[in-house]
Design a protein around this motif. Structure first.
Motif, PDB file in Angstrom:
ATOM      1  N   ALA A 143     -36.914   6.213   3.637  1.00  0.00           N
ATOM      2  CA  ALA A 143     -36.466   7.585   3.384  1.00  0.00           C
ATOM      3  C   ALA A 143     -35.022   7.785   3.829  1.00  0.00           C
ATOM      4  O   ALA A 143     -34.277   8.541   3.189  1.00  0.00           O
ATOM      5  N   ASP A 144     -34.604   7.127   4.908  1.00  0.00           N
ATOM      6  CA  ASP A 144     -33.212   7.246   5.358  1.00  0.00           C
ATOM      7  C   ASP A 144     -32.260   6.631   4.351  1.00  0.00           C
ATOM      8  O   ASP A 144     -31.180   7.177   4.082  1.00  0.00           O
ATOM      9  N   LEU A 145     -32.629   5.494   3.783  1.00  0.00           N
ATOM     10  CA  LEU A 145     -31.787   4.875   2.757  1.00  0.00           C
ATOM     11  C   LEU A 145     -31.683   5.769   1.533  1.00  0.00           C
ATOM     12  O   LEU A 145     -30.587   5.949   0.977  1.00  0.00           O
ATOM     13  N   ALA A 146     -32.799   6.348   1.107  1.00  0.00           N
ATOM     14  CA  ALA A 146     -32.763   7.242  -0.051  1.00  0.00           C
ATOM     15  C   ALA A 146     -31.916   8.480   0.239  1.00  0.00           C
ATOM     16  O   ALA A 146     -31.171   8.949  -0.628  1.00  0.00           O
ATOM     17  N   SER A 147     -31.997   9.013   1.455  1.00  0.00           N
ATOM     18  CA  SER A 147     -31.216  10.197   1.807  1.00  0.00           C
ATOM     19  C   SER A 147     -29.719   9.899   1.794  1.00  0.00           C
ATOM     20  O   SER A 147     -28.924  10.675   1.251  1.00  0.00           O
ATOM     21  N   ASP A 148     -29.315   8.773   2.374  1.00  0.00           N
ATOM     22  CA  ASP A 148     -27.887   8.437   2.402  1.00  0.00           C
ATOM     23  C   ASP A 148     -27.374   8.081   1.012  1.00  0.00           C
ATOM     24  O   ASP A 148     -26.221   8.380   0.680  1.00  0.00           O
ATOM     25  N   LEU A 149     -28.202   7.443   0.204  1.00  0.00           N
ATOM     26  CA  LEU A 149     -27.781   7.135  -1.156  1.00  0.00           C
ATOM     27  C   LEU A 149     -27.633   8.414  -1.977  1.00  0.00           C
ATOM     28  O   LEU A 149     -26.701   8.541  -2.790  1.00  0.00           O
ATOM     29  N   ARG A 150     -28.513   9.374  -1.763  1.00  0.00           N
ATOM     30  CA  ARG A 150     -28.377  10.666  -2.438  1.00  0.00           C
ATOM     31  C   ARG A 150     -27.100  11.373  -2.003  1.00  0.00           C
ATOM     32  O   ARG A 150     -26.372  11.923  -2.830  1.00  0.00           O
ATOM     33  N   GLU A 151     -26.807  11.342  -0.724  1.00  0.00           N
ATOM     34  CA  GLU A 151     -25.579  11.975  -0.240  1.00  0.00           C
ATOM     35  C   GLU A 151     -24.345  11.309  -0.836  1.00  0.00           C
ATOM     36  O   GLU A 151     -23.380  11.984  -1.208  1.00  0.00           O
TER      37      GLU A 151
END
Length: 659
Positions: free
Chosen positions: A249-257
């Motif tokens: 989830a952290d990887l997905a959040s940073d990639l979205r940002e």
């Protein structure tokens, strides 16, 4: 070039050399829509770094006739009906990727927006049109070329439009330079390739390429995007070495940002540039009162303690002592001395006392600059039930939730230390699988009703200096209270277990950290029945309660049922699947989630997941049989649209759960 002899090479193998073949393979194919040879003299063709002339992006609409397109009604309760768009913007239209119609390419000004007050603008890549500030054909309200203008060249579905031509063909908007647009476009392309490949395909080469464009972005001044790209690389490395601290989830959040920041930069949003580092700024003289202290144990290898303080206006400040150290340091860090001017108190004592700071300096996050060069002396403190600390519990819960959700939408380095703190009054009901259950008290009301509450803690302070009105005891919202760390070496788990067993029916005043819909992580607690030796409150992570400290409780009145929540986790699951496995994750297992979302009356959620699946299975080739590089861009656009919807819808679902 129309004849074979138009392309020549000076090497000995000409005309059968690879140089000539490479140039001809990279050159755009002449079609009926291509500009005439004289178009270069008119400024419609820009030179590229490799010496080739490529067409600039053209004015394209989202649909075949977007000026007459009526957006469909949505059954999604989080979105509602989509209202017609104002003149000059394109309307929302479902993209049929199976029909071979390619959505607009990055680099223009057309986009579709939603009237949903929850979701706001839907993040799609801008269409291949020229913005008003740049030269190009006039555009009417529907996004089509105005009558009397020739259709421009360089269709969005042409794989020959380079990143540099998309970013450099437009005039820089206010605050965003051309170099920053080009750097943002480069970051977008590499991030899209990483998303397409997934964790297994993002090896050393992909990580090095992402670091390269991140460095270019930092040189161009794109600090927020560059920091997000570096975090993505760190997550990828942790995932590939099977680090237990890695969270998908952290990887997905940073990639979205990263993708959203690049999107905003290409649209000319100067607020997305960010700052490299925030220095400490003078904030004047402060009279501070200790609030609580918290042991810190981070997965990055940092440990220490942080003490929160409040001034006379109920603004929250922090004094932290966190550094690379063994995790066991957190057990004793709260007893370490605070290095702040002449103050010689431990974090534990400072959280129960106070200080006076002269010419204090602080960061934008509320962190106070400390050291011997600062001037501060020890002063008396206040309890949570006295002024000014008592005003923190007078702020409406809805305002606290709004403050938290607004901060979570910002990059991590732009959030304050206290953005997620929750100040709650309630009665302990017992415990269940969710954790300790706390029934919140009704806040004080008056004839004006709920809307009469102050917007800030300082506004809740009585003008005559008296104690603020107390909340009304009663059955309010039930909150599940958890712990920030489950390590038994820290006191969190033992304290909450003791309260759940022996303090049922007792009223408490708590400081926690918002952790989701109807859930907080307990940090500190105060009560009228607490022994005086605790100094007014208990730091739940640093002090251990005993059975003798708890007065005993009544029989549990019964545990309320857990409130249902919309199945937005299905959207989040598909987003994380793509991050982990890339495009191949969408080849199966999506249709069932699309159907379940539709059955839950989440029409927009079902639509964005279906569009993500269509973008994932789409694989096209050019006239030479090569895979179309635009497919990765389309997948990134569909993924970002679904991610933006999920973030906004989850925030609104969380807001509703706290009411």
């Amino acid at each position: 070039m129309r004849e074979p002899d138009d392309a020549t090479c000076s090497c000995l193998l000409s005309p059968r050399c690879l140089h000539r073949a490479a140039v001809l393979s990279a050159a755009p194919i002449l079609t009926d829509d291509s500009p005439p040879p004289a178009a270069a003299d008119a400024g419609l063709v820009s030179p590229q770094p490799d010496g080739l002339a490529r067409a600039e992006p053209s004015n394209l609409s989202v649909g075949p006739d977007s000026s007459q397109t009526t957006p469909p009604e949505s059954s999604d309760p989080f979105v509602g009906a989509v209202s017609p768009q104002p003149e000059g913007s394109a309307s929302f239209e479902p993209v049929d990727l199976s029909a071979g119609r390619v959505p607009p390419r990055p680099g223009g000004s057309a986009s579709f927006e939603s009237s949903d007050p929850i979701v706001g603008p839907v993040f799609s890549r801008p269409a291949g049109s020229v913005p008003p500030e740049s030269s190009g054909p006039a555009v009417d309200g529907g996004g089509e070329p105005a009558s009397g203008d020739a259709a421009p060249a360089g269709h969005a579905d042409s794989p020959d439009v380079s990143t540099a031509s998309r970013a450099g063909g437009r005039a820089a908007a206010s605050g965003v330079s051309r170099a920053q647009r080009e750097a943002a476009a480069g970051l977008w392309v590499v991030a899209a390739e990483v998303l397409t490949a997934g964790i297994s395909g993002a090896g050393a080469v992909a990580q090095a390429e992402l670091l390269r464009v991140a460095h270019q972005g930092r040189v161009a001044g794109l600090h927020t995007a560059a920091a997000a790209a570096v975090r993505v690389v760190e997550h990828l490395r942790a995932a590939r070495r099977e680090d237990p601290a890695f969270h998908r989830a952290d990887l997905a959040s940073d990639l979205r940002e990263l993708l959203i920041t690049c999107h905003r930069l290409e649209r000319g949003d100067a607020c997305a540039v960010g700052v490299s580092r925030r220095d400490y700024q003078p904030v004047g003289d402060l009279r501070l009162f200790g609030l609580f202290c918290e042991p810190i144990r981070a997965t990055t290898g940092h440990a220490g303690a942080i003490t929160y303080l409040a001034d006379t206006q109920a603004r929250i400040w922090a004094v932290s002592d966190v550094k690379p150290a063994d995790p066991s340091v957190a057990l004793t860090a709260t007893r370490a001395s605070v290095d702040l001017g002449e103050v010689r108190l431990s974090h534990h004592d400072l959280s129960r006392g106070g200080l006076r700071a002269v010419n204090a300096h602080a960061a934008a996050s509320g962190r106070l600059s400390h050291g011997r060069q600062r001037q501060a002396i020890t002063a008396s403190g206040a309890t949570w039930f006295d002024t000014p600390l008592g005003a923190l519990w007078q702020q409406p819960l809805a305002a606290q939730v709004d403050r938290w959700l607004a901060a979570t939408a910002q990059p991590p380095h732009e959030r304050s230390h206290a953005h997620d703190l929750a100040f709650l009054d309630g009665t302990i009901l017992g415990a269940d699988r969710r954790g300790l259950l706390l029934a919140l008290d009704h806040p004080p009301t008056n004839s004006a009703g709920y809307g009469s509450f102050p917007a800030s803690p300082a506004a809740a302070l009585p003008s005559d200096g008296s104690q603020p009105s107390r909340p009304v005891v009663g059955s309010g919202l039930t909150v599940a209270v958890g712990v920030p760390h489950e390590d038994p070496a820290l006191a969190y788990v033992g304290n909450l277990r003791l309260l759940a067993e022996h303090a049922v029916g007792q009223r408490v005043r708590m400081i926690g950290r918002f952790a989701g819909p109807g859930r907080v992580e307990a940090l500190a607690l105060a009560a009228r029945w607490l022994p005086e030796r605790y100094g007014g409150h208990v730091d739940l992570g640093a002090q251990r309660l005993t059975r003798a400290d708890v007065p005993g409780g009544a029989e549990s009145p019964g545990v309320p049922a857990e409130r249902p929540s919309p199945p937005l986790h299905l959207v989040r699951h598909q987003l994380e699947r793509v991050v982990a496995a890339g495009r191949t994750a969408l080849l199966s297992g999506v249709d069932n989630d699309v159907r379940r979302l539709a059955d839950a009356h989440l029409g927009t959620a079902s639509a964005v997941v279906a569009a993500l699946e269509a973008a994932g299975v789409r694989r096209t080739r050019d006239v030479f049989g090569r895979l179309d590089p635009h497919d990765a861009q389309l997948l990134a656009e569909a993924w970002l649209t679904a991610a933006a919807y999920e973030q906004a819808a989850a925030a609104e679902a969380t807001r509703q759960a706290w009411r």
